[in-house]
Design a protein around this motif. Structure first.
Motif, mmCIF file in Angstrom:
data_model
loop_
_atom_site.group_PDB
_atom_site.id
_atom_site.type_symbol
_atom_site.label_atom_id
_atom_site.label_comp_id
_atom_site.label_asym_id
_atom_site.label_seq_id
_atom_site.Cartn_x
_atom_site.Cartn_y
_atom_site.Cartn_z
ATOM 1 N N ARG A 27 -14.033 -7.376 5.662
ATOM 2 C CA ARG A 27 -15.541 -6.445 5.475
ATOM 3 C C ARG A 27 -15.964 -6.603 7.021
ATOM 4 O O ARG A 27 -16.287 -5.402 7.678
ATOM 5 C CB ARG A 27 -16.316 -6.458 4.451
ATOM 6 C CG ARG A 27 -15.873 -6.043 3.117
ATOM 7 C CD ARG A 27 -16.878 -6.266 2.273
ATOM 8 N NE ARG A 27 -17.362 -7.665 1.811
ATOM 9 C CZ ARG A 27 -16.761 -8.148 0.849
ATOM 10 N NH1 ARG A 27 -15.670 -7.481 0.061
ATOM 11 N NH2 ARG A 27 -17.296 -9.258 0.530
ATOM 12 N N THR A 77 -1.732 -7.174 -0.243
ATOM 13 C CA THR A 77 -0.850 -6.094 0.417
ATOM 14 C C THR A 77 0.430 -6.917 1.072
ATOM 15 O O THR A 77 -0.003 -7.873 1.978
ATOM 16 C CB THR A 77 -1.682 -5.382 1.310
ATOM 17 O OG1 THR A 77 -2.497 -4.818 0.649
ATOM 18 C CG2 THR A 77 -0.831 -4.543 1.926
ATOM 19 N N ASP A 124 -4.511 2.462 -2.657
ATOM 20 C CA ASP A 124 -4.026 2.775 -1.405
ATOM 21 C C ASP A 124 -4.693 1.820 -0.210
ATOM 22 O O ASP A 124 -4.363 2.126 0.934
ATOM 23 C CB ASP A 124 -4.397 4.259 -1.018
ATOM 24 C CG ASP A 124 -3.698 5.318 -1.801
ATOM 25 O OD1 ASP A 124 -4.246 6.450 -1.950
ATOM 26 O OD2 ASP A 124 -2.597 4.994 -2.123
ATOM 27 N N LYS A 125 -5.552 1.169 -0.486
ATOM 28 C CA LYS A 125 -6.226 0.185 0.297
ATOM 29 C C LYS A 125 -5.835 -0.979 0.557
ATOM 30 O O LYS A 125 -5.015 -1.435 -0.355
ATOM 31 C CB LYS A 125 -7.866 0.174 -0.133
ATOM 32 C CG LYS A 125 -8.495 1.327 -0.397
ATOM 33 C CD LYS A 125 -9.909 0.883 -0.855
ATOM 34 C CE LYS A 125 -10.893 2.141 -1.099
ATOM 35 N NZ LYS A 125 -12.115 1.998 -1.551
ATOM 36 N N GLN A 151 -4.807 -0.602 12.420
ATOM 37 C CA GLN A 151 -4.926 -1.809 11.312
ATOM 38 C C GLN A 151 -4.588 -2.919 11.565
ATOM 39 O O GLN A 151 -5.116 -4.037 11.157
ATOM 40 C CB GLN A 151 -4.045 -1.215 10.029
ATOM 41 C CG GLN A 151 -4.901 0.170 9.489
ATOM 42 C CD GLN A 151 -3.934 0.874 8.424
ATOM 43 O OE1 GLN A 151 -2.696 0.840 8.610
ATOM 44 N NE2 GLN A 151 -4.403 1.277 7.637
ATOM 45 N N ASP A 178 -13.345 -2.055 5.527
ATOM 46 C CA ASP A 178 -14.253 -1.265 4.441
ATOM 47 C C ASP A 178 -14.573 0.209 5.334
ATOM 48 O O ASP A 178 -14.406 1.056 4.562
ATOM 49 C CB ASP A 178 -15.277 -1.818 4.004
ATOM 50 C CG ASP A 178 -14.809 -2.965 2.836
ATOM 51 O OD1 ASP A 178 -13.514 -3.105 2.656
ATOM 52 O OD2 ASP A 178 -15.734 -3.552 2.091
ATOM 53 N N GLN A 237 -11.623 2.400 5.080
ATOM 54 C CA GLN A 237 -11.135 2.832 3.984
ATOM 55 C C GLN A 237 -12.072 3.452 2.883
ATOM 56 O O GLN A 237 -11.807 3.748 1.809
ATOM 57 C CB GLN A 237 -10.301 1.614 3.241
ATOM 58 C CG GLN A 237 -9.098 0.869 4.211
ATOM 59 C CD GLN A 237 -8.658 -0.268 3.486
ATOM 60 O OE1 GLN A 237 -7.509 -0.482 3.648
ATOM 61 N NE2 GLN A 237 -9.469 -1.080 2.690
ATOM 62 N N GLU A 238 -13.150 3.886 3.630
ATOM 63 C CA GLU A 238 -14.268 4.116 2.411
ATOM 64 C C GLU A 238 -13.965 5.449 1.861
ATOM 65 O O GLU A 238 -14.420 5.674 0.948
ATOM 66 C CB GLU A 238 -15.685 4.029 3.182
ATOM 67 C CG GLU A 238 -15.886 4.940 4.461
ATOM 68 C CD GLU A 238 -17.292 4.757 5.027
ATOM 69 O OE1 GLU A 238 -17.483 5.556 5.913
ATOM 70 O OE2 GLU A 238 -17.860 3.909 4.864
ATOM 71 N N ASP A 285 -6.162 11.147 6.293
ATOM 72 C CA ASP A 285 -5.665 10.602 5.085
ATOM 73 C C ASP A 285 -4.145 11.169 4.750
ATOM 74 O O ASP A 285 -3.708 11.579 3.602
ATOM 75 C CB ASP A 285 -6.549 10.710 3.695
ATOM 76 C CG ASP A 285 -8.095 10.496 3.810
ATOM 77 O OD1 ASP A 285 -7.965 9.272 4.478
ATOM 78 O OD2 ASP A 285 -9.149 10.909 3.452
ATOM 79 N N ARG A 330 0.802 -1.326 0.061
ATOM 80 C CA ARG A 330 -0.091 -0.145 0.061
ATOM 81 C C ARG A 330 1.015 1.308 -0.076
ATOM 82 O O ARG A 330 1.925 1.404 0.449
ATOM 83 C CB ARG A 330 -0.793 0.025 1.188
ATOM 84 C CG ARG A 330 -0.188 -0.114 2.606
ATOM 85 C CD ARG A 330 -1.259 -0.271 3.425
ATOM 86 N NE ARG A 330 -2.124 0.776 3.569
ATOM 87 C CZ ARG A 330 -2.081 1.601 4.425
ATOM 88 N NH1 ARG A 330 -0.777 1.864 5.239
ATOM 89 N NH2 ARG A 330 -2.758 2.653 4.569
ATOM 90 N N MET A 341 -11.047 6.662 1.103
ATOM 91 C CA MET A 341 -9.776 6.594 0.354
ATOM 92 C C MET A 341 -10.397 6.519 -1.341
ATOM 93 O O MET A 341 -10.887 5.755 -1.400
ATOM 94 C CB MET A 341 -9.141 5.538 0.548
ATOM 95 C CG MET A 341 -8.261 5.409 1.984
ATOM 96 S SD MET A 341 -7.056 4.180 2.067
ATOM 97 C CE MET A 341 -6.903 4.422 3.992
ATOM 98 N N ASP A 380 -7.874 3.151 -5.166
ATOM 99 C CA ASP A 380 -8.005 1.692 -4.734
ATOM 100 C C ASP A 380 -6.611 1.024 -4.255
ATOM 101 O O ASP A 380 -6.474 0.435 -3.250
ATOM 102 C CB ASP A 380 -8.609 0.863 -5.950
ATOM 103 C CG ASP A 380 -9.909 1.222 -6.098
ATOM 104 O OD1 ASP A 380 -10.566 1.877 -5.503
ATOM 105 O OD2 ASP A 380 -10.370 0.728 -7.286
#
Length: 1306
Positions: free
Chosen positions: A1158, A1180, A1174-1175, A1193, A1163, A1166-1167, A674, A481, A1169, A1172
């Motif tokens: 989820r 990852t 970056d998530k 996280q 989710d 990260q909603e 962010d 990421r 962001m 994509d």
């Protein structure tokens, strides 16, 4: 008189040396004029006319020029005249004779011989010139550390040794010619050559031991210097930027570097490789000079035929060079694989508790074995390449044909045996060229690795990111990421005030602190781009993951700062540690264990805070130190510490989610989102007199009383590494067990057959070598008989013997390599299996650095040094027996002197081995803490250890010289046999005494050298005997349907961390129905986490616990732990992808994994962001221990991993998870997910740090000091007037909401 009145120590030493040199030159002139002629047959002393006056002058001059200088102690010259040593090292003041003969070590040798173990404190102090402080001062000013003076001295000593070694073949040639022809036209008397046979090995040993003393001293200084350099550089490396294991490849095909494994490997294995190359200076000093002198000597006795073998040696020199290049490539590849293995082991050691809690030992053992197999494959290729180079070294075979070339003109014993000495030395030094060149190339690989490590600092151009390249901020892979910390405008913190940083999980709060510290790559966006953190007044950093040393609580707080009792007690009080210290028997002398394992999350957080507050730093960076604290403790810390006098006039930058508690104290509030500053505002701190009202605290209530009572324990947790006493072989059964450990591993299933065949082949090889030498003498004796000698016949026999030796050597070595690789693999597998199967208590007592040392230095010794020196030892032992047998056959009278020489060597060895064993053990014990930066202690032990080796070697050389001289005198003047038998006996005598020395030294190496046999195996064997958790049995395997439900029944549960330790849980009894949700609350240290560990049988328990209808005491641990899932306070992740962290066994499909992520709330996090990539996704890349993810996280990943397992019982030790986003958004998502996912008979036990999460649970359990004081529904507990749970709720800022939750639910 001049020397007396000179005050300068340095000038006094210089003038003394000048005077001694002048007197020595005069003595040499007298020796040449009047002593040397006595050894000739044709000359007389030039000054003989002086009569007795001449000899008086020589005696007086000998005393003044030789005895006085060599017996006078040297004057101590301190490195720093302002800070001299209170007591110099004896080596610094020893006389020349004491220094040359190593007499200055006699007190250490005999004191150690008289006691079972000589501790480090009774060893001589480290010389100031060898201390890392002074080495840094002398060498750090150079780009590349240099030791020019030492190198020049070593070159001169090695070159002098080459000249001295020519005396032995010359003396043998002249003595055998005397036996053949009498005095004849000889110039020197026979006794002179006998004296040369004594003086050559004696002087050679003096020069060699002096060379090795300086060489080893330089190596130890270099080791200390490079270790210091690596550690200082490691502190400047961005720790968060560490990539994962090399098992993951980037999209460009490049593998990630293994930073942790590389640093560990650099200061262990690579330093050993560099140390092994210390004698490579012989390639440009001793060996070229020796070859030139030998060529001249051979020309004088053999003529032009001498240059045939030498020419072939030179012509075939590219062969070993080519093979060395192949070996170098294999060595470089092997070191990379070793890095990967060490990194993997370090990674596993760091998360070993999680591995055991999840029952993943077998999986991790398989991964370690796979990495080990790749490493050993390259090691095997390297060793077979070395064998090939030895076999293809044709020059050593063809050189032996030179004596036979001259056979057409007739051989004589004087020519044969003097030439044989030359050719044996040429063979030895030709092999040495190959060995030294190989070691030099291996050392170059290691030095290049040091250079590569030290030159990659990690600061580049472009905003703040985790990588150097803005366009490639994904750790070189699209699967990582991307995160950019961007400050668009000016952002200044207010000095001498409290600055508050808030924001949701993953918004960049911690990154902002790390950017200030220089832990992120700075990317310039314009000419005015900059970042600055003044460090003149000091900076204290309390990390989000509480970091503690494996020391006492007091040592952790002081952290090398000066002890101030009043300040220390005040820090203890304001950080709320008084009550915790009262509960600990040893108080602040309690050791906290590796990573603070004996402390709860809240205790570690407050300990980390206390260290920062106690320091004198003017700037404090505090990263979420309140997260692991309960409400009451948080308020105490805010009021007494953050608002207290200890932080007056200090700049505090604090990251926290507990805004309502800290904001009243803040002068600046910064909100992150962010990776950018979302909001910045100044505020006025609440006055102290209004602080109680702002925090809603009763100022008259003090729940943190001063500790009372007596302490009963010393608080020691970490068991010091055991230093065994005495000689290893003093206990024959113990020594045999160590040898059996290795031989059974190397021999495989048919160890007896393997070693029988191997020893038989080695014996035949040595016997063939003795027969070859005897055959040369027999062949030369045929020329003394009448008749023509059949040259072709004798030549064919001689060539056959040579090829038989080559084939036997090659076959024996190949067989030995196969066994050594097999032994290395099995010992490593056993060690890894034992470590993975040990108890939690042992892990608490054993520092990780000690475990890693076993997998690095000790395993490296088992891989390379032990097989090498074991082979040498066996060869020398067989050679010793065969040479003595040959001497006795031809000179029976020398059986007694031969046995006497062996006995003297053995006595010296026993005295030496006893003393060096103590020093060696101290040296090995000091090696693991070198990773903790205690370099001088290791250097001190190592200097004494290597000097003891030289003490022993010099005495063995003297015994060898006396034996050879006496044997030559007896053969020439007493036995008066023929030249052939005399030459053979002298050759056997020389090699016999060499074999004695080699046997003693190799026995020492096998028993005591840093990388060798018994002591290494002793350390490994000690780990193979550590306490183990119960192994799996067929009786402990539960039925396939188990557990059908999450029902849990506990009766009279007591727990302690050790069998004889105090109880931490007292008679807990409760019943939990399947599907119930239970909240466990209590003050910090009340035993909440201990309850979770007891349910998993991680600590010692008594009582009855029934899970799913079966007592857990009857179950295999793997079965139990694989059916209970725990989310610990500190989330631990493995290197790899996110998918591998969720499902390391690859048992679940991606759809289920994504659904689980989820459900865990990822989710929702990260909603917002936009991009994509970056998530967090399944591909990852997760760095070691999840260092590229925020703590929140990591908690979400840990929760998702728990949901994947679908256990009937889930234990959630909240830690910091409940404080995720500032407005509880993500936290609410997580709690909603838990309610939705854990339906039916799935039981949830939550160890809560925030009451909001458990108010709607079925039941609440309240613990206090290990006792269950309340257990019931929340609504029931809230009506208890004096209830602890009710008191907690009433102290909370949102007690109305909590009462509503308890009444109505969510």
């Amino acid at each position: 008189m001049i020397l007396v009145i000179i005050n300068s120590t340095r000038w006094r030493v210089i003038l003394t040396r000048h005077l001694n040199v002048v007197l020595l030159v005069i003595w040499i002139m007298y020796g040449y004029r009047d002593l040397f002629p006595l050894a000739t047959l044709t000359k007389a002393p030039l000054d003989l006319c002086k009569g007795w006056a001449l000899w008086s002058e020589i005696v007086i001059l000998s005393v003044v020029a030789i005895l006085v200088p060599v017996l006078t102690p040297r004057e101590y010259i301190p490195v720093d005249f302002k800070h001299p040593m209170p007591k110099p090292n004896p080596e610094q003041t020893a006389s020349i004779l004491s220094l040359g003969m190593f007499f200055f070590l006699d007190p250490v040798v005999f004191e150690a011989y008289g006691v079972s173990h000589l501790p480090y404190e009774r060893l001589p102090p480290l010389a100031d010139v060898d201390s890392i402080k002074n080495i840094k001062t002398a060498q750090f000013r150079h780009v590349d550390p240099t030791f020019r003076y030492e190198i020049i001295v070593l070159w001169l000593l090695a070159s002098s040794t080459a000249v001295i070694l020519l005396g032995e073949p010359a003396a043998v040639n002249r003595l055998l010619r005397y036996v053949e022809q009498g005095e004849g036209d000889a110039m020197m008397r026979a006794w002179f050559w006998i004296m040369i046979l004594f003086l050559v090995p004696f002087v050679d040993s003096l020069l060699t031991e002096w060379y090795l003393r300086i060489s080893l001293r330089t190596v130890i200084r270099l080791e200390a210097l490079l270790t210091q350099l690596v550690f200082e550089h490691a502190l400047r490396i961005r720790v968060k930027g560490e990539p994962p294991s090399s098992s993951i490849e980037t999209h460009k095909g490049h593998r990630k570097s293994n930073l942790v494994g590389k640093i560990t490997n650099l200061v262990t294995t690579d330093l050993s490789v560099i140390s092994d190359a210390r004698n490579c200076i012989a390639l440009v000093s001793e060996i070229p000079i020796l070859f030139a002198l030998y060529a001249v000597f051979l020309y004088n006795i053999l003529g032009l035929s001498a240059f045939v073998g030498i020419g072939l040696t030179i012509a075939l020199a590219p062969v070993p060079v080519f093979i060395s290049g192949i070996i170098q490539r294999y060595q470089a590849l092997r070191m990379k694989k070793t890095d990967s293995r060490v990194h993997l082991i370090t990674d596993v050691m760091n998360i070993l508790r999680m591995v055991k809690l999840f029952g993943w030992q077998k999986r991790m053992l398989w991964k370690i074995s796979e990495a080990r197999g790749e490493e050993l494959s390259l090691l095997k290729k390297r060793q077979y390449a070395t064998l090939t180079g030895t076999v293809l070294n044709v020059s050593r075979i063809l050189s032996n044909f030179d004596p036979t070339v001259n056979s057409l003109q007739g051989l004589s014993s004087s020519i044969v045996f003097s030439s044989l000495i030359i050719f044996e030395n040429l063979q030895r030094y030709t092999n040495a060229i190959f060995m030294y060149w190989t070691r030099a190339l291996a050392a170059k690989v290691s030095l290049d690795r040091f250079t590569d490590f030290l030159q990659n600092i990690g600061f580049c151009h472009a905003s703040f990111s985790w990588s150097k390249d803005k366009d490639n901020d994904r750790s070189n892979t699209p699967l990582s990421r991307r995160f950019i910390l961007k400050i668009d405008d000016k952002l200044f913190f207010k000095k001498n005030c409290l600055n508050l940083i808030t924001g949701p999980t993953g918004s960049g709060k911690t990154s902002l602190l790390l950017a200030l510290l220089g832990e992120m790559s700075f990317i310039r966006s314009g000419p005015d781009s900059c970042f600055y953190l003044p460090r003149d007044g000091g900076v204290a950093y309390a990390a989000q993951e509480s970091w503690v040393q494996n020391e006492t609580i007091k040592s952790n707080i002081l952290f090398a700062s000066e002890y101030n009792e009043a300040r220390y007690k005040e820090v203890i009080r304001v950080c709320g540690l008084e009550r915790d210290l009262e509960l600990l028997e040893a108080g602040d002398d309690t050791e906290v264990g590796e990573k603070g394992l004996t402390l709860s999350g809240g205790q570690k957080a407050r300990l980390t805070l206390a260290r920062a507050v106690y320091s004198s730093a003017s700037i404090l960076l505090l990263d979420d130190v309140l997260a692991a604290l309960d409400v009451h403790t948080s308020k105490w810390v805010v009021e007494k510490c953050l608002a207290g006098n200890l932080l007056n006039d200090r700049t505090v930058i604090i990251v926290t989610h507990n805004v309502r508690l800290v904001e009243p104290l803040a002068s600046v509030v910064i909100s992150m989102k962010d990776g950018q500053v979302h909001d910045f505002r100044s505020s006025s701190p609440v006055p102290t007199k209004n602080l109680h009202q702002a925090l809603r605290i009763n100022p008259d209530k003090d729940d943190n009383p001063t500790p009372k009572g007596e302490r009963k324990s010393d608080g020691k947790l970490v068991v010091p590494e055991e230093i065994k006493e005495g000689h290893i072989s003093g206990n024959s059964s113990e020594a045999f067990s160590f040898v059996k450990l290795y031989t059974s591993a190397a021999g495989g299933q048919h160890a007896i057959l393997y070693f029988t065949v191997l020893l038989a082949m080695m014996f035949v090889t040595q016997l063939t070598g003795v027969v070859q030498t005897w055959f040369l003498g027999y062949w030369s004796s045929q020329y003394e008989l009448p008749g023509k000698v059949q040259v072709v016949f004798y030549l064919s026999i001689y060539v056959t013997l040579l090829f038989v030796i080559i084939l036997l050597n090659g076959g024996t070595t190949a067989m030995y390599i196969a066994g050594a690789i097999r032994g290395s693999r099995r010992i490593h597998e056993n060690l890894a299996e034992i470590i993975l199967g040990t108890t939690m208590r042992w892990l608490d007592q054993t520092p990780t650095s000690r475990i890693i040392t076993r997998f690095t230095e000790d395993i490296n010794a088992i891989d390379t040094s032990i097989p090498e020196w074991t082979r040498f030892f066996l060869d020398q032992s067989l050679k010793l027996v065969l040479k003595l047998t040959a001497i006795v056959i031809f000179t029976p009278l020398f059986f007694v002197p031969g046995v006497l020489a062996v006995a003297l060597g053995y006595i010296c060895a026993q005295i030496y081995l006893k003393s060096q064993m103590s020093v060696r053990r101290e040296m090995l014990v000091a090696k693991a803490p070198v990773l903790g930066h205690r370099i001088d202690k290791y250097s001190s032990s190592a200097r004494i250890f290597y000097n003891l080796q030289r003490w022993m070697a010099l005495r063995m050389h003297i015994i060898s010289a006396l034996f050879n001289g006496f044997l030559a005198w007896y053969l020439v003047f007493v036995q008066k046999g023929n030249a052939s038998n005399t030459g053979f006996s002298m050759n056997m005598g020389a090699t016999f005494t060499g074999a004695i020395f080699g046997w003693i030294i190799n026995m020492n190496m096998l028993e005591a050298h840093s990388k060798l046999f018994l002591l290494t195996l002793e350390r490994v064997a000690s780990f193979l005997q550590i306490e183990q958790e119960p192994k799996s049995t067929t009786q402990g395997q539960p039925p396939a349907y188990w557990p059908a439900t999450g029902e849990l029944y506990v009766k009279n549960l007591c727990a302690s961390y050790s069998p004889d330790g105090p109880e931490i849980l007292h008679d807990l009894s409760f019943y939990i129905k399947a599907g119930e949700r239970i909240g466990v609350v209590g003050r910090t240290g009340s035993g909440k986490s201990s309850l979770a560990f007891s349910l998993l049988r991680c600590i010692y328990t008594t009582g009855e616990v029934v899970y799913g209808g079966i007592p857990i005491s009857s179950l295999n641990l793997e079965s139990l732990r694989s059916n209970i899932t725990i989310i610990p306070q500190v989330p631990e992740l493995i290197s790899g992808t996110l998918r591998q962290n969720l499902d390391p066994f690859e048992e679940v499909d991606d759809l289920t994994l994504n659904d689980t992520l989820r459900a865990a709330g990822l989710d929702a996090l990260q909603e917002d962001m936009a991009v994509d990539e970056d998530k967090l996704v399944l591909d990852t890349v997760v760095f070691s221990n999840g260092s590229n993810l925020s703590v929140g996280q990591r908690q979400m990943v840990a929760l998702a991993r728990a949901l994947v397992r679908r256990s009937k019982l889930l234990i959630l030790d909240e830690g910091k998870i409940s404080y995720s986003p500032i407005y509880y958004k993500t936290d609410n998502i997580i709690q909603r997910s838990l309610r939705q996912e854990l339906k039916g008979d799935m039981t949830l036990i939550t160890i809560a740090h925030r009451l909001h999460t458990i108010m709607d649970y079925d039941k609440i359990m309240v613990l206090d000091a290990g006792n269950m004081v309340e257990f019931g529904a929340p609504s029931e507990l809230l009506i208890l007037n004096d209830g602890l749970f009710r008191a907690m709720v009433n102290e909370s800022d949102d007690k109305e909401a909590l009462y509503a939750l308890a009444r109505d639910g969510v």
